[in-house]
Design a protein around this motif. Structure first.
Motif, short mmCIF file in Angstrom:
data_model
loop_
_atom_site.label_atom_id
_atom_site.label_comp_id
_atom_site.label_asym_id
_atom_site.label_seq_id
_atom_site.Cartn_x
_atom_site.Cartn_y
_atom_site.Cartn_z
N GLY A 39 0.80 -1.22 0.00
CA GLY A 39 0.00 0.00 0.00
C GLY A 39 0.83 1.26 0.00
N SER A 40 1.92 1.28 0.76
CA SER A 40 2.71 2.51 0.88
C SER A 40 3.45 2.83 -0.42
CB SER A 40 3.71 2.40 2.03
OG SER A 40 4.63 1.36 1.81
N ILE A 41 4.00 1.81 -1.08
CA ILE A 41 4.75 2.07 -2.31
C ILE A 41 3.82 2.35 -3.49
CG2 ILE A 41 6.37 1.11 -3.99
CD1 ILE A 41 7.73 -0.37 -1.71
N LEU A 42 2.80 1.52 -3.68
CA LEU A 42 1.87 1.76 -4.79
C LEU A 42 1.06 3.03 -4.58
CD1 LEU A 42 0.49 -1.79 -5.73
CD2 LEU A 42 2.32 -0.47 -6.81
N GLY A 43 0.93 3.47 -3.33
CA GLY A 43 0.16 4.67 -3.04
C GLY A 43 0.94 5.96 -3.23
N MET A 44 2.24 5.86 -3.47
CA MET A 44 3.05 7.06 -3.67
C MET A 44 2.80 7.66 -5.04
SD MET A 44 6.83 6.40 -2.04
CE MET A 44 7.20 8.14 -2.25
N ASN A 45 3.05 8.96 -5.16
CA ASN A 45 3.01 9.64 -6.44
C ASN A 45 4.15 9.11 -7.30
OD1 ASN A 45 4.03 11.87 -8.31
ND2 ASN A 45 2.03 12.65 -7.70
N ARG A 46 3.83 8.64 -8.51
CA ARG A 46 4.86 8.03 -9.36
C ARG A 46 5.97 9.00 -9.71
NH1 ARG A 46 5.20 7.29 -15.08
NH2 ARG A 46 6.50 5.49 -15.63
N GLN A 47 5.61 10.23 -10.03
CA GLN A 47 6.63 11.22 -10.37
C GLN A 47 7.52 11.54 -9.18
OE1 GLN A 47 7.37 12.35 -13.43
NE2 GLN A 47 5.82 10.86 -14.09
N LEU A 48 6.91 11.54 -8.00
CA LEU A 48 7.69 11.76 -6.79
C LEU A 48 8.70 10.64 -6.61
CD1 LEU A 48 8.22 13.19 -4.08
CD2 LEU A 48 6.34 11.86 -3.11
N LEU A 49 8.27 9.42 -6.85
CA LEU A 49 9.17 8.27 -6.71
C LEU A 49 10.31 8.35 -7.71
CD1 LEU A 49 9.57 5.55 -5.27
CD2 LEU A 49 8.13 4.50 -7.01
N ILE A 50 10.00 8.73 -8.95
CA ILE A 50 11.03 8.81 -9.99
C ILE A 50 11.99 9.97 -9.74
CG2 ILE A 50 11.42 9.22 -12.45
CD1 ILE A 50 8.74 7.77 -12.97
N LYS A 51 11.43 11.16 -9.46
CA LYS A 51 12.28 12.33 -9.23
C LYS A 51 13.15 12.14 -8.00
CE LYS A 51 9.33 15.77 -11.48
NZ LYS A 51 8.57 17.02 -11.33
N ALA A 52 12.59 11.50 -7.00
CA ALA A 52 13.35 11.29 -5.77
C ALA A 52 14.58 10.44 -6.02
CB ALA A 52 12.46 10.63 -4.72
N SER A 53 14.45 9.48 -6.95
CA SER A 53 15.58 8.59 -7.21
C SER A 53 16.74 9.30 -7.87
CB SER A 53 15.12 7.42 -8.10
OG SER A 53 14.72 7.89 -9.37
N VAL A 54 16.48 10.46 -8.46
CA VAL A 54 17.52 11.18 -9.19
C VAL A 54 18.49 11.89 -8.25
CG1 VAL A 54 17.97 13.00 -10.87
CG2 VAL A 54 16.01 11.47 -11.18
N ARG A 55 17.96 12.62 -7.27
CA ARG A 55 18.85 13.37 -6.39
C ARG A 55 18.67 13.05 -4.91
NH1 ARG A 55 19.03 19.72 -7.68
NH2 ARG A 55 16.87 19.51 -8.29
N PHE A 56 17.43 12.98 -4.48
CA PHE A 56 17.19 12.81 -3.04
C PHE A 56 17.66 11.45 -2.53
CE2 PHE A 56 14.66 11.78 0.70
CZ PHE A 56 14.80 12.93 1.47
N LEU A 57 17.28 10.40 -3.23
CA LEU A 57 17.64 9.06 -2.78
C LEU A 57 19.16 8.84 -2.72
CD1 LEU A 57 15.01 6.55 -4.21
CD2 LEU A 57 15.49 7.09 -1.82
N PRO A 58 19.93 9.28 -3.74
CA PRO A 58 21.38 9.12 -3.63
C PRO A 58 21.97 9.83 -2.41
CG PRO A 58 20.80 9.53 -5.91
CD PRO A 58 19.53 9.72 -5.10
N VAL A 59 21.43 11.00 -2.08
CA VAL A 59 21.92 11.72 -0.90
C VAL A 59 21.61 10.93 0.36
CG1 VAL A 59 21.60 13.78 0.54
CG2 VAL A 59 21.77 14.01 -1.94
N ALA A 60 20.37 10.44 0.46
CA ALA A 60 19.98 9.67 1.64
C ALA A 60 20.79 8.38 1.75
CB ALA A 60 18.49 9.35 1.59
N ILE A 61 21.00 7.72 0.62
CA ILE A 61 21.76 6.46 0.63
C ILE A 61 23.20 6.69 1.04
CG2 ILE A 61 22.66 4.60 -0.84
CD1 ILE A 61 19.98 4.80 -2.40
N CYS A 62 23.80 7.76 0.52
CA CYS A 62 25.18 8.09 0.91
C CYS A 62 25.27 8.41 2.39
CB CYS A 62 25.69 9.27 0.08
SG CYS A 62 26.03 8.86 -1.65
N ALA A 63 24.28 9.14 2.90
CA ALA A 63 24.26 9.47 4.33
C ALA A 63 24.13 8.22 5.18
CB ALA A 63 23.12 10.45 4.63
N ILE A 64 23.26 7.32 4.77
CA ILE A 64 23.07 6.06 5.49
C ILE A 64 24.35 5.23 5.46
CG2 ILE A 64 21.90 3.82 5.36
CD1 ILE A 64 19.38 5.35 4.48
#
Length: 435
Positions: free
Chosen positions: A123-148
């Motif tokens: 429910g949580s993943i399919l319920g997300m905005n698709r564009q948000l999921l895609i755009k997040a993978s471009v910049r936000f997710l790499p930053v979070a992953i590097c921080a983790i």
């Protein structure tokens, strides 16, 4: 988590306190029937009796936790009270043995835990905005992953230096803190660890839950401190804006009107994806079924193969389960899986130090990483950093409230939902590599 465990109970409605949407009097009458049956050893066996006591205690403990000062602000509110109050009832022999055994059977042998986790992830993943999921993978997710990654390495080194152990600090302190809360993180992680290590789930939870709780507390306090730094260094702060280009268009506003048929479809989708994850896990062993399930759901969402009405159905079902069964699940965890004596023994000055190192590591890593990709360091540190170590949706709200940046909730949700899901995958791999 929002809904049943949401910290939105600060204001008492004019008509009085409500629990599960019922008036306090109505809930009290229902509870009286269940509690009399419980303590006279007449509670039905099986799913009916287990759910009855779990839901009643969950509603009461959740309400208490969400109205208790300090607990509701810094300690996870109702979630923590549900777990530890129910565990205390077992530890001090307040709850009849027959009820404890029935709840334990329902949680573990019947598989209520897997049922809940499947609904939550799908429910949580399919319920997300698709564009948000895609755009997040471009910049936000790499930053979070590097921080983790930075925090994992840092806590491993510190753990090795102080004698806790490199792999132990990573696997039993840092990973549980970054899983996205109790239901989405600590619980599935404990199942994964138990199967891989042959250790009782109760023993693992007694170590993981303190890490998640203390991480939540430190993340909230840290958010307030980092926000203050932003007032001293104005150039580091976007005053609630993460990047130069306004991200407000990423917030999801789609209407998803409740439909009973859609709830049934969502139920079917959730158990189908869990079944798919299990099948892939048999074909490609070494990575847990939950991890394969997450990969399958995220892949389906990104490439857009699931019709919108089915995505909404999964989201509705996930919301239904979270809203109505989260507090019950947490009570079940407290009754069947938590050893209070082991929890107390797990907390020490050294343990607190390691939790502090993880929270500090993700905050600094996300701040520096965010600056490199064009984010404001303060906002990046709070969302891509601290929100990876709090307790899910309630933690997001608490962290952003403490920093006065509630407009960043879409990114906070990515940090808890997507990064939390990634942590399950990482944990599945590290179990093979480190343990």
């Amino acid at each position: 988590m929002q809904g049943a465990i949401g910290n939105n109970n600060d204001v008492v409605k004019k008509q009085g306190i409500e629990i599960y949407g019922m008036s306090l009097l109505s809930f009290a009458l229902v509870s009286l029937v269940v509690l009399i049956a419980t303590f006279t050893d007449n509670l039905p066996s099986g799913m009916v009796g287990a759910l009855a006591i779990m839901i009643v205690l969950g509603g009461a403990f959740n309400e208490i936790g969400n109205r208790t000062p300090i607990v509701k602000t810094y300690l996870g509110g109702g979630a923590i009270v549900c777990i530890f109050a129910s565990a205390a009832m077992v530890t001090f022999n307040i709850m009849p043995t027959s009820v404890v055994e029935n709840v334990d059977f329902f949680m573990n042998d019947v598989g209520f835990l897997n049922f809940y986790i499947a609904a939550l992830i799908t429910g949580s993943i399919l319920g997300m905005n698709r564009q948000l999921l895609i755009k997040a993978s471009v910049r936000f997710l790499p930053v979070a992953i590097c921080a983790i990654t930075f925090a994992l390495i840092l806590v491993g080194i510190v753990g090795s230096v102080v004698g806790y152990g490199f792999k132990e600090a990573i696997m039993f302190v840092a990973i549980p803190m970054m899983g996205g809360g109790m239901g989405a993180g600590v619980i599935p992680l404990s199942n994964m660890y138990s199967q891989a290590l042959g250790t009782e789930t109760s023993q693992l939870l007694s170590v993981m839950i303190p890490a998640s709780t203390l991480g939540n507390v430190m993340a909230i306090i840290g958010a307030g401190i980092i926000a203050k730094i932003g007032t001293v260094k104005p150039s580091w702060s976007g005053n609630g804006k993460l990047m130069k280009n306004d991200s407000s268009d990423l917030d999801e506003k789609k209407s998803n009107k409740l439909n009973l048929r859609m709830l049934g479809i969502g139920l079917l989708l959730s158990i189908t994806y869990l079944t798919l994850g299990t099948l892939i896990g048999k074909l490609v062993p070494g990575i847990h079924a939950y991890a394969w399930m997450i990969i399958a759901v995220a892949f389906s969402k990104i490439i857009g193969i699931i019709p919108e009405n089915l995505e909404q159905s999964a989201n509705q079902w996930g919301q239904f389960v979270m809203t109505n069964l989260t507090s019950a699940l947490l009570v079940g965890i407290g009754i069947s899986m938590i050893d209070l004596n082991a929890v107390v023994n797990a907390i020490s000055p050294l343990y607190l130090l390691l939790v502090f190192v993880v929270v500090s590591g993700v905050a600094v890593g996300a701040g520096v990483g965010g600056k490199l990709v064009g984010f404001y360091p303060i906002e990046s540190s709070i969302t891509a950093g601290l929100c990876t170590t709090n307790m899910g949706g309630t933690g997001d709200v608490a962290v952003l409230s403490a920093s006065n940046r509630m407009e960043l909730i879409p990114f906070a949700q990515i940090a808890t939902r997507i990064c939390g899901a990634l942590i399950l995958i990482v944990a599945s791999v590290l179990l093979k590599v480190l343990m």
